[in-house]
Each structure stands twice: as structure tokens, then as C-alpha cells.
Design a protein around this motif. Structure first.
Motif, PDB file in Angstrom:
ATOM      1  N   ARG A  56       0.829  -1.210   0.000  1.00 39.01           N
ATOM      2  CA  ARG A  56       0.000   0.000   0.000  1.00 39.01           C
ATOM      3  C   ARG A  56       0.866   1.265   0.000  1.00 39.01           C
ATOM      4  O   ARG A  56       0.744   2.138   0.853  1.00 39.01           O
ATOM      5  CB  ARG A  56      -0.991   0.004   1.165  1.00 39.01           C
ATOM      6  N   ILE A  57       1.746   1.311  -0.987  1.00 38.77           N
ATOM      7  CA  ILE A  57       2.648   2.450  -1.135  1.00 38.77           C
ATOM      8  C   ILE A  57       1.907   3.560  -1.872  1.00 38.77           C
ATOM      9  O   ILE A  57       1.464   3.362  -3.004  1.00 38.77           O
ATOM     10  CB  ILE A  57       3.903   2.046  -1.924  1.00 38.77           C
ATOM     11  N   PRO A  58       1.743   4.737  -1.284  1.00 35.07           N
ATOM     12  CA  PRO A  58       1.090   5.835  -1.999  1.00 35.07           C
ATOM     13  C   PRO A  58       1.823   6.141  -3.301  1.00 35.07           C
ATOM     14  O   PRO A  58       3.056   6.109  -3.364  1.00 35.07           O
ATOM     15  CB  PRO A  58       1.179   7.000  -1.010  1.00 35.07           C
ATOM     16  N   LEU A  59       1.067   6.421  -4.339  1.00 29.80           N
ATOM     17  CA  LEU A  59       1.666   6.649  -5.646  1.00 29.80           C
ATOM     18  C   LEU A  59       2.754   7.729  -5.622  1.00 29.80           C
ATOM     19  O   LEU A  59       3.794   7.552  -6.285  1.00 29.80           O
ATOM     20  CB  LEU A  59       0.587   7.010  -6.668  1.00 29.80           C
ATOM     21  N   PRO A  60       2.593   8.849  -4.906  1.00 31.73           N
ATOM     22  CA  PRO A  60       3.685   9.839  -4.882  1.00 31.73           C
ATOM     23  C   PRO A  60       4.999   9.263  -4.346  1.00 31.73           C
ATOM     24  O   PRO A  60       6.078   9.564  -4.881  1.00 31.73           O
ATOM     25  CB  PRO A  60       3.136  10.948  -3.976  1.00 31.73           C
ATOM     26  N   ASP A  61       4.929   8.434  -3.286  1.00 33.25           N
ATOM     27  CA  ASP A  61       6.146   7.809  -2.766  1.00 33.25           C
ATOM     28  C   ASP A  61       6.680   6.772  -3.753  1.00 33.25           C
ATOM     29  O   ASP A  61       7.898   6.647  -3.952  1.00 33.25           O
ATOM     30  CB  ASP A  61       5.877   7.161  -1.411  1.00 33.25           C
ATOM     31  N   TRP A  62       5.785   5.999  -4.360  1.00 32.77           N
ATOM     32  CA  TRP A  62       6.188   4.997  -5.348  1.00 32.77           C
ATOM     33  C   TRP A  62       6.956   5.661  -6.496  1.00 32.77           C
ATOM     34  O   TRP A  62       8.023   5.187  -6.889  1.00 32.77           O
ATOM     35  CB  TRP A  62       4.943   4.286  -5.867  1.00 32.77           C
ATOM     36  N   ALA A  63       6.409   6.758  -7.013  1.00 34.43           N
ATOM     37  CA  ALA A  63       7.057   7.438  -8.139  1.00 34.43           C
ATOM     38  C   ALA A  63       8.421   7.977  -7.742  1.00 34.43           C
ATOM     39  O   ALA A  63       9.393   7.870  -8.500  1.00 34.43           O
ATOM     40  CB  ALA A  63       6.152   8.568  -8.640  1.00 34.43           C
ATOM     41  N   LEU A  64       8.524   8.566  -6.558  1.00 32.71           N
ATOM     42  CA  LEU A  64       9.796   9.137  -6.110  1.00 32.71           C
ATOM     43  C   LEU A  64      10.854   8.056  -5.944  1.00 32.71           C
ATOM     44  O   LEU A  64      11.999   8.207  -6.397  1.00 32.71           O
ATOM     45  CB  LEU A  64       9.585   9.877  -4.790  1.00 32.71           C
ATOM     46  N   ILE A  65      10.501   6.948  -5.308  1.00 36.35           N
ATOM     47  CA  ILE A  65      11.480   5.887  -5.054  1.00 36.35           C
ATOM     48  C   ILE A  65      11.879   5.206  -6.359  1.00 36.35           C
ATOM     49  O   ILE A  65      13.060   4.900  -6.584  1.00 36.35           O
ATOM     50  CB  ILE A  65      10.916   4.878  -4.041  1.00 36.35           C
ATOM     51  N   ARG A  66      10.923   4.979  -7.246  1.00 41.00           N
ATOM     52  CA  ARG A  66      11.246   4.379  -8.537  1.00 41.00           C
ATOM     53  C   ARG A  66      12.186   5.273  -9.344  1.00 41.00           C
ATOM     54  O   ARG A  66      13.058   4.784 -10.066  1.00 41.00           O
ATOM     55  CB  ARG A  66       9.963   4.119  -9.328  1.00 41.00           C
ATOM     56  N   ALA A  67      11.981   6.591  -9.241  1.00 37.29           N
ATOM     57  CA  ALA A  67      12.801   7.529 -10.007  1.00 37.29           C
ATOM     58  C   ALA A  67      14.173   7.745  -9.396  1.00 37.29           C
ATOM     59  O   ALA A  67      15.054   8.345 -10.036  1.00 37.29           O
ATOM     60  CB  ALA A  67      12.079   8.873 -10.128  1.00 37.29           C
ATOM     61  N   ALA A  68      14.407   7.271  -8.172  1.00 34.39           N
ATOM     62  CA  ALA A  68      15.660   7.552  -7.463  1.00 34.39           C
ATOM     63  C   ALA A  68      16.864   6.865  -8.086  1.00 34.39           C
ATOM     64  O   ALA A  68      17.984   7.013  -7.597  1.00 34.39           O
ATOM     65  CB  ALA A  68      15.533   7.160  -5.992  1.00 34.39           C
ATOM     66  N   ARG A  69      16.664   6.129  -9.178  1.00 35.98           N
ATOM     67  CA  ARG A  69      17.804   5.578  -9.912  1.00 35.98           C
ATOM     68  C   ARG A  69      18.617   6.686 -10.566  1.00 35.98           C
ATOM     69  O   ARG A  69      19.780   6.484 -10.945  1.00 35.98           O
ATOM     70  CB  ARG A  69      17.303   4.593 -10.975  1.00 35.98           C
ATOM     71  N   ALA A  70      18.002   7.876 -10.734  1.00 36.42           N
ATOM     72  CA  ALA A  70      18.697   9.050 -11.262  1.00 36.42           C
ATOM     73  C   ALA A  70      19.069   9.966 -10.102  1.00 36.42           C
ATOM     74  O   ALA A  70      18.393   9.993  -9.068  1.00 36.42           O
ATOM     75  CB  ALA A  70      17.809   9.787 -12.267  1.00 36.42           C
ATOM     76  N   SER A  71      20.125  10.734 -10.263  1.00 37.74           N
ATOM     77  CA  SER A  71      20.677  11.504  -9.143  1.00 37.74           C
ATOM     78  C   SER A  71      19.736  12.599  -8.650  1.00 37.74           C
ATOM     79  O   SER A  71      19.644  12.841  -7.440  1.00 37.74           O
ATOM     80  CB  SER A  71      22.021  12.117  -9.548  1.00 37.74           C
ATOM     81  N   GLY A  72      19.032  13.272  -9.574  1.00 37.44           N
ATOM     82  CA  GLY A  72      18.130  14.337  -9.149  1.00 37.44           C
ATOM     83  C   GLY A  72      17.000  13.843  -8.267  1.00 37.44           C
ATOM     84  O   GLY A  72      16.806  14.336  -7.141  1.00 37.44           O
ATOM     85  N   PRO A  73      16.211  12.855  -8.721  1.00 38.87           N
ATOM     86  CA  PRO A  73      15.177  12.284  -7.849  1.00 38.87           C
ATOM     87  C   PRO A  73      15.756  11.657  -6.582  1.00 38.87           C
ATOM     88  O   PRO A  73      15.121  11.689  -5.526  1.00 38.87           O
ATOM     89  CB  PRO A  73      14.512  11.231  -8.740  1.00 38.87           C
ATOM     90  N   ALA A  74      16.962  11.080  -6.671  1.00 38.01           N
ATOM     91  CA  ALA A  74      17.588  10.504  -5.472  1.00 38.01           C
ATOM     92  C   ALA A  74      17.819  11.579  -4.422  1.00 38.01           C
ATOM     93  O   ALA A  74      17.669  11.329  -3.212  1.00 38.01           O
ATOM     94  CB  ALA A  74      18.904   9.823  -5.842  1.00 38.01           C
ATOM     95  N   ALA A  75      18.170  12.788  -4.850  1.00 41.55           N
ATOM     96  CA  ALA A  75      18.354  13.892  -3.903  1.00 41.55           C
ATOM     97  C   ALA A  75      17.023  14.263  -3.249  1.00 41.55           C
ATOM     98  O   ALA A  75      16.971  14.583  -2.055  1.00 41.55           O
ATOM     99  CB  ALA A  75      18.944  15.099  -4.622  1.00 41.55           C
ATOM    100  N   LEU A  76      15.929  14.201  -4.030  1.00 41.77           N
ATOM    101  CA  LEU A  76      14.608  14.462  -3.451  1.00 41.77           C
ATOM    102  C   LEU A  76      14.240  13.396  -2.428  1.00 41.77           C
ATOM    103  O   LEU A  76      13.670  13.697  -1.369  1.00 41.77           O
ATOM    104  CB  LEU A  76      13.546  14.499  -4.553  1.00 41.77           C
TER     105      LEU A  76
END
Length: 354
Positions: free
Chosen positions: A155-175
Motif C-alpha cells: 500500500r505504497i502511496p503513488l507519490p512515494d512509489w514514483a519518487l522511489i522508482r525515479a531515485a535511480r537518477a541523481s536528481g530524484p535521489a536527492a529528493l
């Protein structure tokens, strides 16, 4: 309304949750009396729980129908994640134009209605359009959407899911790192750690933890110790066992060791329960597991094999464990690093001093 997406089966479940009224004090006499009546019912309140779930599901369906009658039926449909990801991979430039169109919406209501789709596209663009992905995540994650999407089974909220999935790139990882740094209570740290591991970003979290443990600032070390203890599993056992004296970090480390130990004990008792052939032993071990379990138990519960007693009593024990775990997470909303969490005035003053 909530929509739960099962990525494995591509199924969707809709439900509602009762609105939390801030004006109603916790522990009100009427609420307590109703709780006592439910617990003392012949079935232990199971019929009342089933009726409440049925009512909430009906509320979700009624809400969906009202949206459809108002011309907003598409808002209540789940975003086609795999299709959007495939389309973005095939034509990232076109998807980037879609995303820019969402971000350019001047009407906040229209932008909120498109936020779920925008988040899916944003995380898919992390490799090809990192700057646009960061802008979209920073803009869309804070919007209040008409329908809340969660990814099953955690039950991962979509905003958290999107952020964690995108963290493979450095910019989202910083977020994502910033989310860990600004979390105001242990409940938020716990869910972030659970979600990060569940989505396969455990290596990223290991790196963040190593950097925080090596930081000279005690608050960052305390945050890393707490996250380490709240993960479903950890490779930083030595950091928890290190003697940190009797001051602030010593107290935080003691809480962290206790938290990590509870997860080990919960799994231990669940393994005994699920390996038992005696109903009394099954419930005895299950009750002991409920004394220490938090929401990390779901991962252990899914791993345990099906046995006759699990098939017979597993649903009832699982629901009891879930209720205890949810209560423990609510208690963690009042703590940070295992200690009493600062109030809103402290955070407001801290923001003003930066």
C-alpha cells in the motif's frame, strides 16, 4: 477514495476510509463505549468489522458514480502504469510534452486531477528527462488528488512509489534523501524505509545510511540509526551494536536496538505459529507475535508457508496482527528517534532560523 493496484495481477481494489475529524477528541466516552460493545460481542466484533468494511467500499463506489455523473469518471480509474511506462520508453519526447502540459495547467483542480498520471510519466522519464522528472515530482507530489492510488501489497502511496522508482537518477535521489532528512516522526521514517526496500532500492538506502552514519552531526547519525532499526532487514548491525555512550546518541541507539529486536522476535514467533500443528500452540505463538509486531510483519507473513492451521486461522491472526501493527505505527507518529517528537512550534521555529 483509494484505489489499490496489484502490479503482479494487474488487479485493482477500491475502498474508502473514514474521515478523521480533528474536533473529536481521542478517547471520547461514546467511542470507548462503542469499542467495548464491539469487543464484547459474541464474535469478538468480526461482524461489525465486516459491516464497516462493506460500508466503506460502498462509499467508494458511490463516490465513483458521483464523479462519473459529473463528467469526471476518468479521475476514478487507475492509471495504466505499465502502458504509460511502455509509451514513455518508446517515445520519451512525446511523453515529456504530455508532462509539460500537465505542469502548465493553471487551474489547480485540473492539475490535481492529472497528478496521478503525471507522476507515473515523471518516474518513467527519470533517465531521459531528469530535470523535467525532478520538476514534476516536486510539483505533483504535494497535490491533494480526488483519488488516492496505492501500490499493493505494501500500500505504497503513488507519490512515494514514483519518487522511489525515479531515485535511480541523481536528481530524484536527492529528493528522496530530502524526504528522509525532513521526516518529523518515526512513523514516516518507518514507511519510507519499508517502501524503499519493497521497491528494490535497498542499495540506495544502504548508501544513504552509510553517509549519514559517517556525518559528524549527531542528528543525522540518530536518523540513520532509527532508519536502520526500522527496516525489514538491515546490513548495519554493527552500527546498532556500537557503544555510543550514555548521551543523546546512546539513548537513540538503545531505542534502535529494541526496535530491531522486535522485528526479529515477531518473525520468530510467526515461524513457530505457522510451523505448529496444535491450534493452542498456533494461537499462543501468534499472540506473542502480536505483542511485538509492526507493519514489517506483512513481509514475513507473505513468506511463511501455507499449512492447515494457517489456512484455517491465518485470516483471523493476520487481521489481529494488522490492527496491532497499525496502532504501533500511530504511536510512532508521536516519536522521533524513539524519543518524544518535537511539536509544530519547534519545526516552525527551525524553518524560520534557516
Amino acid at each position: 477514495m483509494f484505489i489499490g493496484l496489484d502490479m503482479a495481477s494487474a488487479g485493482a481494489t477500491r475502498w474508502a476510509e473514514p474521515r478523521q475529524e480533528k474536533s473529536a477528541p481521542e478517547g471520547q466516552e461514546g467511542d470507548l463505549e462503542a469499542l467495548v460493545q464491539r469487543v464484547n460481542a459474541p464474535d469478538g466484533g468480526l461482524a461489525a468489522d465486516r459491516e464497516e468494511r462493506r460500508s466503506l467500499q460502498q462509499s467508494a463506489e458511490d463516490y465513483r458514480q458521483r464523479l462519473s455523473l459529473s463528467g469526471f469518471g476518468e479521475v476514478a480509474t487507475e492509471p495504466q502504469i505499465e502502458g504509460l511506462e511502455a509509451a514513455t520508453s518508446k517515445d520519451p519526447e512525446r511523453s515529456a510534452r504530455w508532462l509539460r502540459g500537465i505542469l502548465a495547467q493553471s487551474d489547480p483542480h485540473a492539475r490535481a486531477q492529472l497528478a496521478n498520471v503525471g507522476l507515473v510519466i515523471a518516474q518513467a522519464l527519470a533517465d531521459d528527462r531528469e530535470d523535467l522528472c525532478v520538476e514534476a515530482l516536486a510539483t505533483l507530489r504535494g497535490l491533494r488528488t480526488p483519488v488516492h492510488i496505492v501500490i499493493e501489497p505494501e500500500r505504497i502511496p503513488l507519490p512515494d512509489w514514483a519518487l522511489i522508482r525515479a531515485a535511480r537518477a541523481s536528481g530524484p535521489a536527492a529528493l528522496l534523501a530530502a524526504e528522509y532528512e525532513v521526516a518529523r516522526n518515526d512513523a514516516r521514517l518507518a514507511e519510507l524505509a519499508r517502501f524503499t526496500d519493497a521497491l528494490g532500492a535497498g542499495a540506495w538506502l544502504d548508501g544513504w545510511t552509510n553517509a549519514a552514519l559517517a556525518d559528524p552531526h549527531p542528528a543525522r547519525v540518530a536518523r540513520a540509526l532509527t532508519v536502520t532499526a526500522l527496516r525489514p532487514a538491515t546490513s548495519h548491525v554493527a552500527a546498532l551494536e556500537k557503544d555510543r555512550g550514555t548521551g543523546f546518541l546512546g539513548e537513540v541507539a538503545a531505542h534502535a536496538r529494541a526496535t530491531a529486536g522486535r522485528r526479529c522476535w515477531a518473525r520468530h514467533w510467526l515461524e513457530i505459529a505457522c510451523g505448529s500443528t496444535d491450534p493452542v500452540a498456533f494461537w499462543a505463538a501468534g499472540t506473542l507475535a502480536a505483542r511485538v509486531a509492526d507493519l514489517r510483519f506483512f513481509a514475513d507473513w507473505r513468506d511463511l508457508r501455507d499449512t492447515p492451521l494457517v489456512l484455517r486461522f491465518g485470516a483471523a491472526l493476520g487481521e489481529e496482527l494488522r490492527q496491532v501493527a497499525v496502532k504501533r505505527e500511530r504511536e510512532r507518529q508521536r516519536t522521533l528517534f524513539g524519543l518524544k517528537a518535537p511539536d509544530d512550534a519547534f519545526w516552525a521555529a527551525l524553518r524560520g532560523s534557516v
